[in-house]
Design a protein around this motif. Structure first.
Motif, PDB file in Angstrom:
ATOM      1  N   GLY A  34     -22.774 -12.848  13.140  1.00 35.75           N
ATOM      2  CA  GLY A  34     -24.546 -12.619  12.982  1.00 35.75           C
ATOM      3  C   GLY A  34     -25.044 -11.512  12.293  1.00 35.75           C
ATOM      4  N   ASN A  35     -24.191 -10.576  11.989  1.00 35.77           N
ATOM      5  CA  ASN A  35     -24.755  -9.324  11.488  1.00 35.77           C
ATOM      6  C   ASN A  35     -24.707  -9.276   9.900  1.00 35.77           C
ATOM      7  N   ILE A 167     -22.176 -22.919  12.712  1.00 32.95           N
ATOM      8  CA  ILE A 167     -22.334 -23.659  13.947  1.00 32.95           C
ATOM      9  C   ILE A 167     -22.235 -22.744  15.404  1.00 32.95           C
ATOM     10  N   PRO A 168     -23.068 -22.428  16.144  1.00 40.24           N
ATOM     11  CA  PRO A 168     -24.558 -22.475  16.017  1.00 40.24           C
ATOM     12  C   PRO A 168     -25.264 -21.708  15.002  1.00 40.24           C
ATOM     13  N   SER A 169     -26.396 -22.091  14.486  1.00 33.34           N
ATOM     14  CA  SER A 169     -27.186 -21.299  13.804  1.00 33.34           C
ATOM     15  C   SER A 169     -28.669 -21.663  14.210  1.00 33.34           C
ATOM     16  N   ARG A 182     -33.696 -15.944  11.416  1.00 34.19           N
ATOM     17  CA  ARG A 182     -32.611 -16.888  11.357  1.00 34.19           C
ATOM     18  C   ARG A 182     -31.736 -15.984  12.214  1.00 34.19           C
ATOM     19  N   SER A 183     -30.608 -16.733  12.909  1.00 35.34           N
ATOM     20  CA  SER A 183     -29.637 -16.267  13.525  1.00 35.34           C
ATOM     21  C   SER A 183     -28.527 -16.919  13.418  1.00 35.34           C
ATOM     22  N   LEU A 184     -27.521 -16.440  13.386  1.00 34.28           N
ATOM     23  CA  LEU A 184     -26.018 -17.027  12.995  1.00 34.28           C
ATOM     24  C   LEU A 184     -25.191 -16.995  14.225  1.00 34.28           C
ATOM     25  N   THR A 185     -25.719 -16.820  15.391  1.00 35.07           N
ATOM     26  CA  THR A 185     -24.955 -16.759  16.629  1.00 35.07           C
ATOM     27  C   THR A 185     -25.798 -17.484  17.835  1.00 35.07           C
ATOM     28  N   ALA A 186     -24.913 -17.589  18.700  1.00 33.04           N
ATOM     29  CA  ALA A 186     -25.452 -18.214  20.111  1.00 33.04           C
ATOM     30  C   ALA A 186     -26.542 -17.414  20.492  1.00 33.04           C
TER      31      ALA A 186
END
Length: 203
Positions: A34-35, A167-169, A182-186
């Motif tokens: 997510g970073n 997944i999840p995004s 946007r976030s690319l983590t739970a």
């Protein structure tokens, strides 16, 4: 010679065609970083320490057309929610972190419904609807999910924007239908509110 490696390679090659569309997204199923900001070039977005990327209002780009059939077999077009803050959650019933965050999405969707927020799921890489429908029932998900087994809707996000890459995004659209966060983590409830609340407050 090592005979133990060949079957593993062959399995990978056989599995590749079935997952080609999803792999084209460089989806790191249930384990994205997510970073990292994606898109390349002059993206005009900033990723905070919590892994949430945001775009200033003047630099946002329109979301792509996101439409199709829901898990319940109804037609849905995200553009119909213009005027609301739209939270798009990419998930799969097979994804452990998706299960962890589902309770928070259900809670925050109910908390923000009367504040002009609409949640929409995008269910991906579930070859059949059954497990995904059971997932929604188990967690009391109160909002619709587009059924996107091959990831084609995710591929519609243009380069240089806050594209879903794992997944999840979660991607949040502002009231003008533009990509804002946007976030690319739970996510938990606090992080969801961190993404949504500033957009609710925008005039």
């Amino acid at each position: 010679m090592s005979y133990g490696r060949a079957p593993r390679r062959r399995f990978t090659l056989l599995a590749a065609p079935a997952a080609a569309a999803a792999l084209a997204l460089t989806l790191t199923a249930c384990g994205g970083d997510g970073n990292k900001a994606g898109g390349g070039g002059n993206t005009n977005f900033v990723t905070g320490s919590g892994g949430i990327s945001t775009v200033d209002k003047g630099d946002r780009k329109p979301a792509p057309k996101l439409d199709g059939e829901t898990l319940e077999g109804k037609q849905l077009d995200v553009a119909d929610y213009k005027g609301k803050v739209v939270v798009l959650n990419m998930w799969g019933s097979w994804c452990g972190p998706c299960r962890l965050e589902a309770q928070y999405f259900t809670r925050v969707a109910k908390e923000t419904k009367d504040k002009g927020v609409q949640f929409v799921g995008i269910n991906t890489r579930d070859p059949k609807k059954g497990p995904a429908i059971s997932f929604e029932k188990d967690y009391g998900v109160p909002y619709p999910s587009l059924y996107d087994p091959t990831g084609k809707l995710m591929l519609r996000f243009p380069k240089g924007t806050l594209r879903p890459q794992a997944i999840p995004s979660t991607v949040v659209l502002d009231r003008d239908g533009k990509i804002a966060a946007r976030s690319l983590t739970a996510l938990d409830s606090d992080k969801l509110h961190k993404m949504i609340d500033p957009l609710i407050a925008e005039k």
